[in-house]
Design an enzyme around this catalytic site. Structure first.
Site, PDB file in Angstrom:
ATOM      1  N   SER A  23      -3.431  -3.300  -0.583  1.00 52.08           N
ATOM      2  CA  SER A  23      -2.336  -4.058   0.012  1.00 52.08           C
ATOM      3  C   SER A  23      -2.819  -5.432   0.456  1.00 52.08           C
ATOM      4  CB  SER A  23      -1.784  -3.284   1.215  1.00 52.08           C
ATOM      5  OG  SER A  23      -0.808  -4.064   1.869  1.00 52.08           O
ATOM      6  N   CYS A  25       1.720   2.133  12.889  1.00 55.48           N
ATOM      7  CA  CYS A  25       2.849   2.933  12.430  1.00 55.48           C
ATOM      8  C   CYS A  25       3.181   4.037  13.421  1.00 55.48           C
ATOM      9  CB  CYS A  25       2.539   3.542  11.073  1.00 55.48           C
ATOM     10  SG  CYS A  25       1.639   2.414  10.038  1.00 55.48           S
ATOM     11  N   ASN A  69      -8.025   3.780   8.562  1.00 58.85           N
ATOM     12  CA  ASN A  69      -7.427   2.615   9.209  1.00 58.85           C
ATOM     13  C   ASN A  69      -7.523   2.646  10.730  1.00 58.85           C
ATOM     14  OD1 ASN A  69      -5.587   4.766   8.353  1.00 58.85           O
ATOM     15  ND2 ASN A  69      -4.066   3.698   9.573  1.00 58.85           N
ATOM     16  N   HIS A 121      -1.729  -7.694   2.605  1.00 61.57           N
ATOM     17  CA  HIS A 121      -1.721  -8.187   3.995  1.00 61.57           C
ATOM     18  C   HIS A 121      -2.876  -7.651   4.831  1.00 61.57           C
ATOM     19  CE1 HIS A 121       0.111  -4.840   6.510  1.00 61.57           C
ATOM     20  NE2 HIS A 121       0.456  -4.407   5.316  1.00 61.57           N
ATOM     21  N   THR A 165      12.093  -7.717 -10.763  1.00 58.55           N
ATOM     22  CA  THR A 165      11.465  -9.007 -11.055  1.00 58.55           C
ATOM     23  C   THR A 165      10.231  -9.175 -10.178  1.00 58.55           C
ATOM     24  OG1 THR A 165      13.634  -9.873 -11.627  1.00 58.55           O
ATOM     25  CG2 THR A 165      11.889 -11.495 -11.188  1.00 58.55           C
ATOM     26  N   GLY A 180       0.805  -1.215   0.000  1.00 58.17           N
ATOM     27  CA  GLY A 180       0.000   0.000   0.000  1.00 58.17           C
ATOM     28  C   GLY A 180       0.839   1.266   0.000  1.00 58.17           C
TER      29      GLY A 180
END
Ligand SMILES: *Cc1c(COP(=O)(O)O)cnc(C)c1O
Length: 403
Positions: free
Chosen positions: A207, A332, A159, A209, A245, A78
């Protein structure tokens, strides 16, 4: 003293921070790592098998969000998607001499910190208020858009307090005024209905997760015709817009998780809404306390409360001892002593914002778990108030109750 519960339960109630990978996502990751391990850029069969799996995954994501496959770019999650969306829109704006961006005061730091960086580069940022209910008002967005506005970025669901924004309406305003509209939908994808075409979304971040996929993988949807700015230069992966990659096992696991989340979305939401409201009702019986954010227009999994006279960090540590994993806001910001910028944005004062608790229920939450959580929170809050100097002052009338 805290009473040890007769039957100790272990409950993970921090699904807004991250979710546990689903067994099917883990299985997909392992199978892919074992069998589809080639480099998608290689021309021989082993590589082309990986390329096919990657493009099938892109189709699946596109189908779920109502996009075309070429509009989906895989990222490391994210934060990267948010950064790239903002940087790209800013570059487009700068070319036209438009350097005004509109967002909100309660975005994720992946947005807010990127906006801070853009301000240093000469952009002007307007942060819309989200009011006590934690919801942006469309008329205030309309009024804030200027001739030099190049981007509006407003999250789909917050969130910390889980409030859901009127994305379709906000997007329609941007469309009408010819301004790019990005939404950080990290908390919403897999949990709420989203269709980028119907919802007037130009760019969207997600995102894995946050919906039982692996960490370190996500995607950015970008409407056809909007030029992207690279954050990572290198090879020609992702239509030349995101070098490196591809994380094929992670991407396949993400898509597996997303398909499962989508299939169960409505039933899970209906079930969680009942449990959420039960938990809200229970926690309301620990006054003075207050639910943060709109009681209805919020994620089915999210409960966020302020309890007056206590300190959120101690609450969390004691709950952990009682088997409950919760948070005082965003993962966070924990570790810093600043109160949550989200709670300040909805008008909570510092003292009250410090006593906050976010519980984000898992898809498999039960009534028994919710009742256990409520009982433990009640006893821990009472316990902490027992030796809180702030609480004593409140009780003795030396300090005014706020809630
Ligand atoms: C978790 C989260 C992010 C960051 O996503 P990562 O994949 O962890 O980088 C961004 N925005 C919101 C709203 C989030 O909840």
């Amino acid at each position: 003293m805290l009473k040890t519960p007769k039957k100790k339960m272990y409950i993970y109630a921090d699904n807004a921070a991250t979710t546990k990978m689903s067994p099917s996502a883990i299985a997909a990751m392992v199978v892919t790592a074992n069998e589809v391990w080639g480099n998608p850029s290689s021309l021989y069969t082993t590589g082309q098998k990986a390329k096919e799996a990657l493009e099938q995954a892109r189709k699946n994501v596109a189908q779920i969000i109502g996009a075309q496959p070429r509009e989906v770019y895989f990222t490391s999650g994210g934060s990267e998607a948010d950064n790239q969306a903002l940087r790209s829109a800013a570059a487009i704006g700068a070319k036209k001499g438009k350097k005004h961006i509109i967002s909100t005061a309660f975005e994720h730091h992946a947005i807010l910190h990127t906006l801070k960086a853009l301000e240093k580069e000469g952009f002007e940022v307007t942060l819309l208020p989200v009011h006590a209910e934690g919801i942006v008002r469309p008329e205030e967005l309309a009024a804030a858009i200027r001739p030099d506005t190049c981007l509006v970025s407003i999250m789909t669901a917050n969130n910390e307090i889980g409030t859901i924004q009127p994305i379709r309406e906000l997007g329609a305003i941007c469309r009408e005024k010819g301004v790019l509209f990005h939404t950080d939908a990290v908390q919403a994808v897999g949990h709420l209905p989203i269709n980028v075409a119907e919802d007037n979304i130009d760019m969207l971040s997600a995102s894995a997760h946050k919906f039982h996929g692996p960490k370190g993988v996500g995607f950015l949807y970008v409407k056809k015709g909007i030029p992207l700015t690279n954050l990572i230069e290198g090879g020609a992966q992702e239509r030349g817009k995101r070098a490196g990659t591809e994380n094929v096992p992670g991407i396949i696991a993400m898509v597996t998780a997303l398909k499962d989340a989508e299939a169960a979305r409505e039933t899970t939401a209906a079930r969680l809404t009942v449990l959420r409201d039960r938990l809200i009702a229970e926690l309301s019986r620990i006054p003075p306390s207050a639910l943060n954010g709109d009681p209805v227009r919020r994620l089915p999994s999210n409960v966020n409360f302020c309890f007056e006279g206590i300190e959120g960090e101690s609450l969390l540590l004691l709950l952990d001892d009682l088997g409950i994993s919760a948070s005082s806001g965003s993962a966070c910001t924990s570790g810093s002593l600043d109160p949550s910028h989200v709670l300040l944005a909805i008008g909570r004062v510092h003292d009250v914002a410090h006593g906050s608790l976010r519980l984000s229920l898992g898809d498999d939450a039960t009534e028994e778990q919710v009742d256990y959580i409520a009982a433990q929170v009640a006893q821990v809050v009472e316990h902490l108030r027992g030796f809180s100097p702030v609480w004593r002052d409140l009780k003795e009338g030396k300090r005014q109750f706020i809630l």
